[in-house]
Scaffold this active site. Sequence first.
Site, short mmCIF file in Angstrom:
data_model
loop_
_atom_site.label_atom_id
_atom_site.label_comp_id
_atom_site.label_asym_id
_atom_site.label_seq_id
_atom_site.Cartn_x
_atom_site.Cartn_y
_atom_site.Cartn_z
N SER A 6 58.49 131.88 96.18
CA SER A 6 58.26 132.80 95.06
C SER A 6 58.49 134.24 95.52
O SER A 6 57.82 134.73 96.43
CB SER A 6 56.82 132.65 94.56
OG SER A 6 56.48 133.80 93.80
N HIS A 31 62.01 130.80 93.15
CA HIS A 31 61.00 130.82 92.09
C HIS A 31 60.73 132.27 91.67
O HIS A 31 60.41 133.13 92.48
CB HIS A 31 59.71 130.17 92.62
CG HIS A 31 58.64 129.98 91.61
ND1 HIS A 31 58.63 128.92 90.71
CD2 HIS A 31 57.52 130.70 91.33
CE1 HIS A 31 57.54 129.00 89.95
NE2 HIS A 31 56.86 130.08 90.30
N ASP A 33 58.54 134.66 89.24
CA ASP A 33 57.31 134.73 88.45
C ASP A 33 57.37 135.88 87.45
O ASP A 33 57.33 137.05 87.84
CB ASP A 33 56.11 134.91 89.38
CG ASP A 33 55.76 133.62 90.10
OD1 ASP A 33 55.58 132.60 89.41
OD2 ASP A 33 55.70 133.64 91.34
N MET A 35 55.62 137.88 84.50
CA MET A 35 54.27 138.10 83.96
C MET A 35 54.28 139.33 83.06
O MET A 35 54.96 140.31 83.37
CB MET A 35 53.29 138.33 85.11
CG MET A 35 53.27 137.21 86.13
SD MET A 35 51.97 137.48 87.36
CE MET A 35 52.34 136.13 88.49
N HIS A 64 59.53 131.11 85.95
CA HIS A 64 58.20 130.67 85.51
C HIS A 64 57.66 131.74 84.56
O HIS A 64 57.27 132.82 84.99
CB HIS A 64 57.32 130.51 86.78
CG HIS A 64 55.89 130.16 86.51
ND1 HIS A 64 54.92 130.25 87.49
CD2 HIS A 64 55.26 129.72 85.39
CE1 HIS A 64 53.76 129.88 86.97
NE2 HIS A 64 53.93 129.57 85.71
N MET A 66 55.16 133.43 82.48
CA MET A 66 53.72 133.58 82.19
C MET A 66 53.60 134.73 81.20
O MET A 66 53.09 135.81 81.52
CB MET A 66 52.97 133.87 83.50
CG MET A 66 52.89 132.64 84.40
SD MET A 66 52.55 133.06 86.12
CE MET A 66 54.20 133.43 86.68
N MET A 135 49.94 124.09 87.98
CA MET A 135 49.39 125.27 88.65
C MET A 135 48.19 124.87 89.49
O MET A 135 47.24 124.25 88.99
CB MET A 135 48.96 126.32 87.63
CG MET A 135 50.08 126.99 86.85
SD MET A 135 51.38 127.70 87.88
CE MET A 135 50.44 128.90 88.85
N GLY A 140 48.75 134.52 87.96
CA GLY A 140 48.57 135.97 87.87
C GLY A 140 48.87 136.68 89.18
O GLY A 140 49.42 137.77 89.17
N GLY A 143 48.85 134.67 96.77
CA GLY A 143 47.86 134.81 97.83
C GLY A 143 46.48 134.27 97.48
O GLY A 143 45.51 134.53 98.18
N ASP A 173 52.45 124.83 92.20
CA ASP A 173 52.55 126.28 92.41
C ASP A 173 51.17 126.90 92.60
O ASP A 173 50.34 126.86 91.70
CB ASP A 173 53.23 126.88 91.15
CG ASP A 173 53.47 128.37 91.24
OD1 ASP A 173 53.24 128.97 92.30
OD2 ASP A 173 53.92 128.94 90.21
C1 DX5 Z 1 50.93 132.62 90.53
C2 DX5 Z 1 52.42 132.43 90.61
C3 DX5 Z 1 52.82 131.79 91.88
C4 DX5 Z 1 52.52 132.62 93.09
C5 DX5 Z 1 52.53 131.76 94.29
O1 DX5 Z 1 50.63 133.21 89.32
O2 DX5 Z 1 52.87 131.62 89.56
O3 DX5 Z 1 54.17 131.40 91.85
O4 DX5 Z 1 53.44 133.67 93.27
O5 DX5 Z 1 52.10 132.51 95.37
P1 DX5 Z 1 51.23 131.86 96.54
O6 DX5 Z 1 52.05 130.78 97.13
O7 DX5 Z 1 50.99 133.03 97.47
O8 DX5 Z 1 49.97 131.34 95.92
ZN ZN Z 2 54.92 130.71 89.72
#
Ligand code: DX5
Ligand code: ZN
Length: 217
Positions: A6, A31, A33, A35, A64, A66, A135, A140, A143, A173
């Site tokens: 990601s 990937h 993300d 948001m 992805h 969101m 998920m 959001g 880490g 994820d």
């Molecule tokens: C969370 C995201 C993930 C996130 C994964 O909202 O959808 O894709 O970036 O990051 P790690 O692997 O650090 O949890």
């Molecule tokens: Zn994601």
Amino acid sequence: MILAPSILSADFGRLAEQVALAERGGATVVHVDVMDGHFVPNITIGPPVVKALRKVTSLPLDCHLMIENAERYLDAFADAGASWISLHVEALPHLQRAVAHVRSRGLQAGVALNPSTPLGALDEILPELDYVLVMSVNPGFSGQGFLPGSLGKVERLAGEIRRRGLAARIEVDGGIDETNVRAVVDAGASVVVAGNAVFGQADPEAAARRLLQAGRS
Ligand code: DX5
Ligand code: ZN
């Protein structure tokens, strides 16, 4: 196991370089993300960044979404070069229409489930999906810690897909690292997302390689 790092955890000023490093480490999907500050508290990136990435890598771009009103943006992401699009069941009342639209654009369609969303939400849509995104954190932020209940959910989903003779892949994820990736794969995931465990590390290439090794060994 397919590794989909990601870019949320990457250095956005050196995105092309970072993606190339992960690819050298064995990543075969990127990937992305997306948001909007409404469906999730954070704001990240949109179609212009997908378009820029499309020019610098040949790997599939796994977007992805969101975001609220995702249906409005499907064509923008498709035009920008998205390869896979996942839609949150919690954000879309007319999920079937959106899934059909993604597929009509020649892209792979996935449905994403938050940790508290039961698998039953997939009952009707499952036969139309290329993949399900489970998920393992509340979306959001990268880490966050892996929610252990996700393993049982993935196992039950894998069983359901087998029982019904369907083709959907399972992507997981959130919070995946070298210590738990094997369990995620054993539970039935074939695509593993990792943000912090790849781009949060000093050497993303070596980190990607180690994750793949841990997931396959
Ligand atoms: C969370 C995201 C993930 C996130 C994964 O909202 O959808 O894709 O970036 O990051 P790690 O692997 O650090 O949890
Ligand atoms: Zn994601």
